[in-house]
Motif scaffolding. Structure first.
Motif, PDB file in Angstrom:
ATOM      1  N   LEU A 167       0.848  -1.184   0.000  1.00 12.89           N
ATOM      2  CA  LEU A 167       0.000   0.000   0.000  1.00 12.89           C
ATOM      3  C   LEU A 167       0.885   1.237   0.000  1.00 12.89           C
ATOM      4  O   LEU A 167       1.763   1.372   0.852  1.00 12.89           O
ATOM      5  CB  LEU A 167      -0.901   0.031   1.231  1.00 12.89           C
ATOM      6  N   SER A 204       1.017   5.044   0.710  1.00 13.01           N
ATOM      7  CA  SER A 204       0.286   6.115   1.390  1.00 13.01           C
ATOM      8  C   SER A 204       0.539   7.449   0.696  1.00 13.01           C
ATOM      9  O   SER A 204       1.566   7.642   0.046  1.00 13.01           O
ATOM     10  CB  SER A 204       0.735   6.236   2.853  1.00 13.01           C
ATOM     11  N   GLU A 214       1.767  10.293  -5.126  1.00  8.06           N
ATOM     12  CA  GLU A 214       1.252   9.000  -4.655  1.00  8.06           C
ATOM     13  C   GLU A 214       0.920   8.092  -5.833  1.00  8.06           C
ATOM     14  O   GLU A 214       1.368   6.944  -5.898  1.00  8.06           O
ATOM     15  CB  GLU A 214       0.011   9.236  -3.794  1.00  8.06           C
ATOM     16  N   ARG A 273       2.938   4.730  -7.070  1.00 10.56           N
ATOM     17  CA  ARG A 273       2.215   3.453  -7.183  1.00 10.56           C
ATOM     18  C   ARG A 273       2.447   2.835  -8.562  1.00 10.56           C
ATOM     19  O   ARG A 273       2.790   1.656  -8.684  1.00 10.56           O
ATOM     20  CB  ARG A 273       0.723   3.676  -6.933  1.00 10.56           C
ATOM     21  N   SER A 283      -3.250   3.697  -0.683  1.00  8.85           N
ATOM     22  CA  SER A 283      -3.499   3.383   0.726  1.00  8.85           C
ATOM     23  C   SER A 283      -4.971   3.111   0.994  1.00  8.85           C
ATOM     24  O   SER A 283      -5.856   3.651   0.371  1.00  8.85           O
ATOM     25  CB  SER A 283      -3.002   4.530   1.606  1.00  8.85           C
ATOM     26  N   ASP A 313      -7.438   0.087   3.698  1.00  8.80           N
ATOM     27  CA  ASP A 313      -7.384  -1.045   4.617  1.00  8.80           C
ATOM     28  C   ASP A 313      -7.385  -2.329   3.801  1.00  8.80           C
ATOM     29  O   ASP A 313      -8.365  -2.654   3.149  1.00  8.80           O
ATOM     30  CB  ASP A 313      -8.578  -0.999   5.566  1.00  8.80           C
ATOM     31  N   SER A 314      -6.277  -3.040   3.822  1.00  7.45           N
ATOM     32  CA  SER A 314      -6.171  -4.273   3.044  1.00  7.45           C
ATOM     33  C   SER A 314      -5.668  -5.438   3.886  1.00  7.45           C
ATOM     34  O   SER A 314      -5.155  -6.409   3.367  1.00  7.45           O
ATOM     35  CB  SER A 314      -5.250  -4.044   1.850  1.00  7.45           C
ATOM     36  N   THR A 362       2.938  -1.394   4.150  1.00  9.08           N
ATOM     37  CA  THR A 362       2.546  -0.012   3.897  1.00  9.08           C
ATOM     38  C   THR A 362       3.795   0.836   3.735  1.00  9.08           C
ATOM     39  O   THR A 362       4.691   0.801   4.578  1.00  9.08           O
ATOM     40  CB  THR A 362       1.689   0.542   5.060  1.00  9.08           C
ATOM     41  N   GLU A 395       5.247   4.555   3.607  1.00  9.15           N
ATOM     42  CA  GLU A 395       4.966   5.939   4.004  1.00  9.15           C
ATOM     43  C   GLU A 395       6.140   6.810   3.583  1.00  9.15           C
ATOM     44  O   GLU A 395       7.294   6.409   3.753  1.00  9.15           O
ATOM     45  CB  GLU A 395       4.752   6.028   5.512  1.00  9.15           C
ATOM     46  N   ARG A 427       6.205  -0.422   6.624  1.00  8.73           N
ATOM     47  CA  ARG A 427       5.624  -1.072   7.804  1.00  8.73           C
ATOM     48  C   ARG A 427       4.958  -2.388   7.408  1.00  8.73           C
ATOM     49  O   ARG A 427       4.388  -2.496   6.316  1.00  8.73           O
ATOM     50  CB  ARG A 427       4.558  -0.176   8.441  1.00  8.73           C
ATOM     51  N   ASP A 467       2.114  -5.583   8.428  1.00 10.95           N
ATOM     52  CA  ASP A 467       0.689  -5.534   8.762  1.00 10.95           C
ATOM     53  C   ASP A 467       0.425  -5.296  10.245  1.00 10.95           C
ATOM     54  O   ASP A 467      -0.702  -4.991  10.634  1.00 10.95           O
ATOM     55  CB  ASP A 467      -0.023  -6.798   8.279  1.00 10.95           C
ATOM     56  N   ARG A 501       2.052  -2.878  11.763  1.00  8.85           N
ATOM     57  CA  ARG A 501       2.485  -1.470  11.863  1.00  8.85           C
ATOM     58  C   ARG A 501       3.907  -1.324  12.396  1.00  8.85           C
ATOM     59  O   ARG A 501       4.321  -0.250  12.802  1.00  8.85           O
ATOM     60  CB  ARG A 501       1.519  -0.625  12.710  1.00  8.85           C
TER      61      ARG A 501
END
Length: 193
Positions: A51, A53, A92, A96, A111, A113-114, A119, A121, A144, A146, A148
Motif C-alpha cells: 500500500l 500512502s 502517490e 504506485r 493506501s 485497509d487491506s 505499507t 509511508e 511497515r 501488517d 504497523r
C-alpha cells in the motif's frame, strides 16, 4: 457630444486596454509517466500487497505553483505554472504506478485497509527546481508490516539535469527523479522481511 458620452469613451478604452494587457497565461502540469528503468523490473518473490500512502509534503510544497529554488536560501512558487492536481496526489499515484512496474507479481495499491499488507509511508522535503539547472526530490520513506512495525526505512535524494530551459523541462526532470526514487524503494521492498 454630450458630457456623459465624453466620459464613457475614455473609460471604455481603459477597460478594453486592461482586458487586452491581462496577465500571463496560466499553465498546468502533470507529473509525467514512468520513463522506465532497465534493471529494476525483477519479479517479486512475495505476493504481499504493498500500500502506497499519500506522501506528507513539506509545507511549502503544498502550494499550487511549481517551486523553484532561486539561490541558497530563497524559494519561489510560480504563479503562472501550476500543478494540474495536488502534488501529493500526483506523487502517490506516480509512485504506485512506478512500483507496480518494478515489482511484477505484487499488487501495489493506493493506501487503504487491506489487512495483510506492507505499507509504504513517505515524507517529501524537496520536490523542486534548482537554480543550477537541475530538479531535486528528497525526503524519507519507511515500510511497515501488517502489525504497523517498521521493517525498513531510509532517506532519498535524487537529482536530474534539465534538458532545456522552462517549466516543461523542469517537470519532466522531476518525473525522472521520481523514477529514481521508485528504483531505490523497489530494490529494498524486494528484500524486505
Amino acid at each position: 457630444m454630450r458630457p456623459i458620452h465624453r466620459l464613457c469613451v475614455p473609460l471604455l478604452a481603459l477597460w478594453l486596454g486592461g482586458c487586452a494587457s491581462g496577465t500571463a497565461p496560466m499553465n498546468h502540469y502533470v507529473l509525467p509517466p514512468d520513463a522506465g528503468s532497465s534493471d529494476a523490473r525483477v519479479p517479486s518473490a512475495d505476493d504481499t500487497p504493498l500500500l502506497v500512502s499519500t506522501p506528507r509534503l513539506a509545507n511549502y510544497l503544498e502550494a499550487e505553483g511549481i517551486v523553484l529554488q532561486l539561490d541558497d536560501i530563497s524559494l519561489n512558487e510560480a504563479k503562472s505554472h501550476q500543478w494540474a492536481a495536488p502534488l501529493a496526489q500526483q506523487l502517490e499515484r506516480g509512485l504506485r504506478d512506478r512500483l507496480e512496474a518494478r515489482l511484477p507479481g505484487r499488487r501495489v495499491l493506493l493506501s487503504g485497509d487491506s489487512g495483510n499488507a506492507l505499507t509504504l509511508e513517505l515524507s517529501v522535503d524537496r520536490f523542486q527546481g534548482h537554480y543550477d539547472g537541475y530538479a531535486v526530490a528528497s525526503g524519507q520513506w519507511l515500510l511497515r508490516d501488517d502489525q504497523r512495525q517498521v521493517v525498513d526505512s531510509d532517506s532519498f535524494e535524487a537529482t536530474e539535469s534539465l534538458d532545456s530551459d522552462g517549466y516543461s523541462a523542469l517537470v519532466r526532470a522531476l518525473g525522472r527523479t521520481w523514477d529514481q526514487v521508485a528504483d531505490d524503494i523497489a530494490a529494498r521492498v524486494r528484500v524486505a522481511p
